[in-house]
Write a protein that holds these residues in place. Structure first.
Motif, short mmCIF file in Angstrom:
data_model
loop_
_atom_site.label_atom_id
_atom_site.label_comp_id
_atom_site.label_asym_id
_atom_site.label_seq_id
_atom_site.Cartn_x
_atom_site.Cartn_y
_atom_site.Cartn_z
N ARG A 58 2.13 10.05 -0.12
CA ARG A 58 3.46 10.46 -1.04
C ARG A 58 2.72 10.45 -2.50
O ARG A 58 3.49 10.76 -3.91
CB ARG A 58 4.21 9.45 -1.14
CG ARG A 58 5.20 8.89 0.30
CD ARG A 58 6.38 8.07 -0.50
NE ARG A 58 5.91 6.68 -0.95
CZ ARG A 58 6.19 5.91 -2.04
NH1 ARG A 58 7.06 6.52 -2.55
NH2 ARG A 58 6.35 4.81 -1.93
N HIS A 60 0.82 -0.97 -0.19
CA HIS A 60 -0.16 0.13 0.21
C HIS A 60 0.90 1.20 -0.30
O HIS A 60 1.69 1.80 1.40
CB HIS A 60 -1.00 -0.26 1.31
CG HIS A 60 -1.64 1.23 1.29
ND1 HIS A 60 -2.24 2.10 2.42
CD2 HIS A 60 -2.39 2.12 -0.20
CE1 HIS A 60 -3.34 2.58 2.26
NE2 HIS A 60 -3.43 2.90 0.89
N ARG A 61 0.52 1.97 -1.04
CA ARG A 61 1.55 3.20 -1.42
C ARG A 61 0.76 4.14 0.10
O ARG A 61 -0.63 4.32 -0.07
CB ARG A 61 1.89 4.11 -2.85
CG ARG A 61 2.63 5.32 -3.01
CD ARG A 61 1.55 5.41 -4.25
NE ARG A 61 2.45 7.20 -4.55
CZ ARG A 61 3.93 7.12 -5.36
NH1 ARG A 61 4.21 6.23 -5.53
NH2 ARG A 61 4.66 7.95 -4.98
N ASN A 62 1.65 4.82 0.68
CA ASN A 62 1.65 6.35 1.89
C ASN A 62 0.80 6.74 0.72
O ASN A 62 1.88 8.16 -0.21
CB ASN A 62 3.16 6.95 2.77
CG ASN A 62 3.18 7.08 3.25
OD1 ASN A 62 1.87 7.19 3.76
ND2 ASN A 62 3.94 7.86 3.90
N GLU A 79 9.42 3.10 -1.03
CA GLU A 79 9.81 3.93 -0.08
C GLU A 79 10.51 4.19 0.96
O GLU A 79 11.52 3.79 1.23
CB GLU A 79 8.89 5.76 -0.39
CG GLU A 79 9.96 6.53 0.20
CD GLU A 79 9.75 7.60 0.68
OE1 GLU A 79 8.58 7.96 1.96
OE2 GLU A 79 9.31 9.26 0.32
N SER A 80 9.85 3.33 1.51
CA SER A 80 10.21 2.63 2.89
C SER A 80 9.44 1.06 3.01
O SER A 80 8.70 0.72 2.60
CB SER A 80 9.07 3.57 4.08
OG SER A 80 8.33 3.28 4.49
N GLN A 85 7.84 -0.25 5.46
CA GLN A 85 6.63 -0.11 6.48
C GLN A 85 5.19 -0.02 4.78
O GLN A 85 3.93 -0.59 5.14
CB GLN A 85 6.73 0.75 7.40
CG GLN A 85 6.99 0.97 8.06
CD GLN A 85 8.59 1.04 8.32
OE1 GLN A 85 9.27 2.19 6.89
NE2 GLN A 85 9.12 0.87 9.11
N GLU A 86 5.25 0.40 3.98
CA GLU A 86 4.81 0.13 2.59
C GLU A 86 4.35 -1.32 2.20
O GLU A 86 3.24 -1.42 1.44
CB GLU A 86 4.98 0.48 1.97
CG GLU A 86 4.98 2.44 2.05
CD GLU A 86 5.37 2.69 0.30
OE1 GLU A 86 5.18 4.17 0.10
OE2 GLU A 86 5.79 2.60 0.29
N GLU A 93 -4.25 -2.84 6.76
CA GLU A 93 -3.74 -4.04 6.51
C GLU A 93 -4.08 -5.08 7.46
O GLU A 93 -3.12 -5.72 7.21
CB GLU A 93 -2.55 -3.60 7.37
CG GLU A 93 -2.15 -1.68 6.78
CD GLU A 93 -2.75 -0.67 6.67
OE1 GLU A 93 -3.43 -0.68 8.32
OE2 GLU A 93 -1.97 0.40 6.67
#
Length: 336
Positions: free
Chosen positions: A78, A73-75, A285-286, A288-289, A207
């Protein structure tokens, strides 16, 4: 119904013998006989004039429907940069279109009209006229920038799902990919889904929620792909995921291009060929995504599906060649 009521009141006024309790009983019997049975169905926001209840989706169909879990899942914050990129490039393209189609012809026409009336001389006319080629050069550059921005934002991946593998092995390696909705780059509505958990007294976000296949198919921006239909475009990225990051797919930072398996991109293809054949652009990017349990699924689906088979084939060929050479050496030694 109204006709029956008129007849009843007319009979009462003309001296009918319905009196007291019998009068009211006769009225209610007539009222019930004139009305059809009504049943309220909670799943449909209406009242159905029938004696049976209906449901939009049967419970057995919902129980047997394939469930999906979120992998990537893209933040949402962003999305500001690609949205600004598309907006600015669209404004730039609109400006240069207006400059070529309206501004330049209007200025040149006005200058030529004044020169024809003798209000300005030839030197002044030459300074007032605008070269249209400059506008067309700007329009060409703006078109290229807008096209690149449009393709970039159109291929950006918003979310990825995978079906929950059952005991029978159903749903293995299939993927559902969601992109942003143009022109404002809004994500799918199902990503705003929340479910209340009475045990924790809180709302579970996307999530931790299971999605049904009908929910995914109801969104126009979500495409479902069969097992093995999607893969990474670049072989170097596949090698990095396996060798460099030891199978940790979430460590593939930056843009990761995805293509369908039928596009036939190979190792000999150049960067331009890979760009033309890519279907989606996954930007990580991270870590966590990427969901905690999604590394294995993404690695098996997008990398090991064909890369692992190629490596095994190459190693098998090397082993077979070594075995043949060893057999030849043994035969030569026996002859000696």
């Amino acid at each position: 119904y109204h006709f029956k009521m008129i007849r009843f009141f007319a009979a009462t006024a003309s001296g009918s013998r319905c009196r007291g309790r019998g009068h009211l009983d006769g009225y209610y019997r007539l009222h019930r006989a004139a009305q059809p049975p009504f049943v309220f169905v909670s799943q449909i926001d209406t009242i159905i004039p029938t004696g049976r209840s209906y449901s939009s989706t049967s419970k057995s169909e919902q129980d047997h429907e394939r469930k999906w879990k979120l992998l990537y899942h893209r933040n949402p914050p962003r999305t500001t940069y690609p949205r600004a990129l598309l907006g600015i490039s669209s404004f730039n393209f609109t400006y240069w279109s207006w400059y070529c189609m309206d501004f330049t012809p209007s200025v040149n026409a006005a200058a030529n009209a004044k020169a024809a009336l003798g209000q300005i001389d030839a030197a002044t006319l030459e300074r007032l006229l605008i070269d249209p080629n400059m506008g067309y050069v700007g329009l060409g550059m703006a078109s290229i920038i807008w096209l690149g921005s449009f393709l970039y934002t159109k291929q950006l991946v918003s979310a990825i799902w995978a079906p929950i593998v059952t005991s029978a092995g159903e749903g293995k390696s299939a993927l559902a990919v969601s992109t942003f909705k143009l022109p404002f780059l809004r994500e799918s509505k199902i990503l705003q889904k929340t479910v209340y958990d009475p045990e924790t007294n809180a709302f579970d976000h996307v999530e931790n929620i299971e999605f049904t296949e009908s929910e995914l198919r109801s969104e126009s921006s979500v495409q479902i792909y069969a097992p093995g239909e999607l893969t990474l475009s670049e072989e170097q990225r596949k090698n990095d995921a396996i060798v460099k990051f030891d199978g940790e797919f979430s460590k593939l930072k930056g843009h990761v291009a995805l293509r369908t398996d039928g596009d036939g991109a190979g190792e000999s293809d150049g960067p331009l060929a890979n760009v033309l054949k890519q279907k989606y652009l996954l930007e990580i990017e991270s870590e966590q995504e990427i969901m905690p349990s999604a590394n294995t699924t993404l690695l098996n689906t997008l990398v090991l599906k064909d890369y692992h088979l190629k490596v095994l084939q190459e190693e098998g060929r090397k082993i077979s060649k070594k075995a043949e050479s060893m057999k030849g050496r043994k035969r030569f030694r026996k002859r000696r």
